[in-house]
Design an enzyme around this catalytic site. Structure first.
Site, PDB file in Angstrom:
ATOM      1  CB  ALA A   1       8.796  76.834  58.041  1.00  0.00           C
TER       2      ALA A   1
ATOM      3  CG  ASN B   1      16.250  74.435  61.626  1.00  0.00           C
ATOM      4  OD1 ASN B   1      16.100  73.221  61.653  1.00  0.00           O
ATOM      5  ND2 ASN B   1      15.720  75.216  62.543  1.00  0.00           N
ATOM      6  CG  ASP B   2      12.676  75.362  58.405  1.00  0.00           C
ATOM      7  OD1 ASP B   2      12.621  74.826  59.527  1.00  0.00           O
ATOM      8  OD2 ASP B   2      12.302  76.520  58.179  1.00  0.00           O
ATOM      9  CB  VAL B   3      16.820  72.701  53.659  1.00  0.00           C
ATOM     10  CG1 VAL B   3      16.155  73.951  53.117  1.00  0.00           C
ATOM     11  CG2 VAL B   3      18.163  73.031  54.276  1.00  0.00           C
ATOM     12  CB  THR B   4      18.565  69.415  57.731  1.00  0.00           C
ATOM     13  OG1 THR B   4      18.171  70.106  58.933  1.00  0.00           O
ATOM     14  CG2 THR B   4      19.613  70.218  57.007  1.00  0.00           C
TER      15      THR B   4
END
Lengths: 478, 119
Positions: free
Chosen positions: A447, A406-409
């Protein structure tokens, strides 16, 4: 280590340690490619065998019976082998943290033994009958770093294993407490170096240094949140190396000094890579607190429309694509979806679709974790690409298949300066013609940040458990 | 292998630096070797890198053996034996788990190469 040994014997022993050190360097060198890595690992084992054999061959050890020594090696060895065989790959971060704690504790025990019985280490000054000054510096540093490594790794283990909440635990005035404790430890080392018998409340300074370091290791790790654990493990990896080097100086042992330096720099480099992957400074990670207070910010999510699809829709889109890039995250591993995912990729390849995998540096819970999980599912390593190698390809790709990430995209990392993850390098999945996003719900990531990608026009959300969803897609592809 | 205090060490061989300085030389050079070797490790193998560094840092067993090998049954010896067991867990466990992971990394089966990879 007695003075009776011939010079030739002493030299031969030192050469054996040098050879061990070279073999350890080769072990790390082998990891530059999966093809040479296995040979490298064998070199490492050989180096260890050589170092242990050279030490056991010392008359001082040999003369007093080897039974207890071999019993201890066998006991530890069996435990190690059983753990190594049984541990699931998803649990590697905890295992590595647990192993670090053992190195740390071993360093403390060796330094303590050297303090109690310096004669067996050959560190007594013949003139005064006291431990020589340089050795006092080295052993107190080795013990202190070892103790920090031990208690820090125990906390990291408990957090990763879920035995302790991953949320940061923030003590009031923790920076002041840590500072005072650090000063106390330094004062203890200075006192010990100045006078071997220096004591406070009847307890020698050496023990105060060790005890203080156990406490500070604990205090340093409890305020660090779960999201920062990859940095913490790498950092503790580095510490375990420096502790080993400290003991290596005390023993004047080349193999230990070289290994300590290798491991120390390895851990430091990995910490740097992890920090860069999250756009966090090393100091802010150490200061702790990340991953706790941000959770509240996520409530401001707009009720924007999202497009949801079924496994059938996804199968249709995938089958008709020319190229697919899979973006896996830790959520995929938790759901144990990697095997179903590989099956899906195999079916797509049969249809003539090109399938690649894109890995973000912090995709797993430790450096390189996602690569291991994919390798376990028989995904060939030459289909797996790092962020900087594949990020330009999304624009020419038909489908980006995001699963458990999720956050890495999150494009907010590039566009929204107020976002807590602003500046973090992200995978440009939104540039693909279609984004398929497998997720349980619209809840924000680790996050605590909302992901605008969910509401993008070319995004189709596939709500459900990652494993079940992929299995459904596989059924629809057949 | 007798070590002396900084400065006094050179007494016998006036031209030689003290052992501590020689060790420091080895240490600093090894940090540089480590720096370049580790940067050349492919990111795909960073987890095996951590488990193998774990295994090799357990060469601290050398110190534990020296502690355990003294005369009699002192506290120092018992600490040494415990340290041997702890380091052995790491050595055997670390190398074995690394080997297990490395065995999983396979290349894409090439068509017509004679190896049949899957199904």
């Amino acid at each position: 280590m007695s003075a009776m040994q011939s010079q030739a014997f002493i030299d031969a022993t030192a050469l054996a340690y040098l050879a061990a050190a070279v073999l350890f360097i080769l072990a790390l060198r082998g990891l530059s490619s999966p093809e040479t890595a296995r040979r490298g690992n064998l070199a490492g084992m050989l180096g260890m065998l050589l170092a242990v054999a050279a030490t056991i061959a010392q008359p001082a050890i040999f003369a007093h019976g080897l039974l207890p020594i071999f019993a201890a090696i066998a006991a530890g060895g069996v435990v190690g082998l059983v753990i190594a065989r049984r541990i699931p790959m998803t649990a590697m971060p905890q295992l590595v943290a647990a192993f670090h704690s053992l190195v740390g504790l071993a360093a403390v025990l060796v330094a303590s033994a050297a303090f109690l019985h310096p004669a067996s280490f050959g560190i007594l000054d013949a003139a005064t009958g006291e431990i020589i000054t340089a050795s006092r510096i080295e052993m107190s540093l080795g013990s202190a770093i070892g103790a920090i490594t031990f208690s820090g790794s125990v906390i990291a283990f408990l957090k990763l294993q879920g035995l302790m909440s991953g949320a940061p635990i923030l003590l009031p005035r923790r920076h002041l407490i840590n500072l005072l404790l650090a000063l106390f430890i330094i004062a203890g080392i200075v006192a010990f170096v100045g006078n071997e018998q220096a004591a406070l409340a009847g307890i020698p300074a050496f023990w105060w240094v060790t005890a203080g370091s156990f406490v500070i290791g604990f205090l340093l790790i409890i305020p660090i949140g779960g999201a920062d654990m990859p940095v913490v493990i790498s950092m503790l990896n580095s510490y375990s190396g420096w502790a080993a080097a400290g003991i290596g100086f005390t023993l004047g042992n080349t193999a230990l000094i070289v290994t300590g330096a290798l491991v120390g720099s390895s851990g430091a480099i990995l910490s740097y890579i992890m920090c860069k992957g999250m756009n966090r400074s090393f100091l802010s990670v150490i200061a702790g607190g990340f991953g706790g207070e941000d959770a509240a910010a996520a409530t401001a999510r707009a009720d924007r429309p999202v497009k949801a699809g079924s496994a059938e829709d996804a199968a249709f889109i995938l089958k008709n694509a020319g190229s697919v890039i899979v973006v896996p995250g830790y959520g995929m591993a938790v759901a144990q979806a990697q095997h179903a995912l590989r099956e899906m990729a195999d079916l797509l390849k049969k249809e003539g679709v090109s399938v690649k995998y894109a890995i973000h540096p912090v995709a797993g819970r430790m450096p390189g974790h996602m690569n291991v999980l994919l390798a376990e599912a028989n995904v060939p390593y030459d289909e797996v690409y790092e962020l900087e190698d594949i990020n330009n390809e999304f624009a020419q790709t038909d489908v980006a298949f995001v699963i458990g990430a999720n956050d890495v995209t999150n494009p907010a990392a590039k566009t929204d300066p107020s976002s807590p993850i602003y500046g973090m390098p992200v995978l440009d999945v939104g540039k693909a013609k279609t984004v398929l996003f497998v997720k349980r719900s619209l809840s924000p990531g680790y996050a605590g940040v909302d992901n605008p990608l969910f509401y993008q026009e070319n995004t189709m959300m596939l709500f459900g458990d990652a494993k079940k969803m992929v299995e459904e897609i596989v059924k629809n592809l057949d | 292998m007798m070590f002396t205090i900084l400065g006094v060490a050179g007494a016998a061989h006036a031209a030689m630096p003290s052992p501590v300085i020689q060790q420091l030389t080895v240490f600093v050079l090894a940090v540089f070797v480590g720096y370049y070797v580790v940067w050349s490790v492919t990111p795909a193998l960073h987890t095996p890198l951590m488990s193998v560094t774990n295994a090799i840092s357990s060469v601290i067993i050398v110190g534990a053996l020296l502690a355990a090998g003294g005369e009699g049954w002192t506290t120092a010896q018992i600490l040494g034996l415990v340290a041997i067991a702890l380091a052995a867990v790491n050595i055997f466990g670390g190398f074995a788990v690394t080997q297990r992971m490395l065995a999983m990394y396979k290349k894409k089966p090439r068509t017509g190469s004679g190896q049949d990879g899957k199904e």
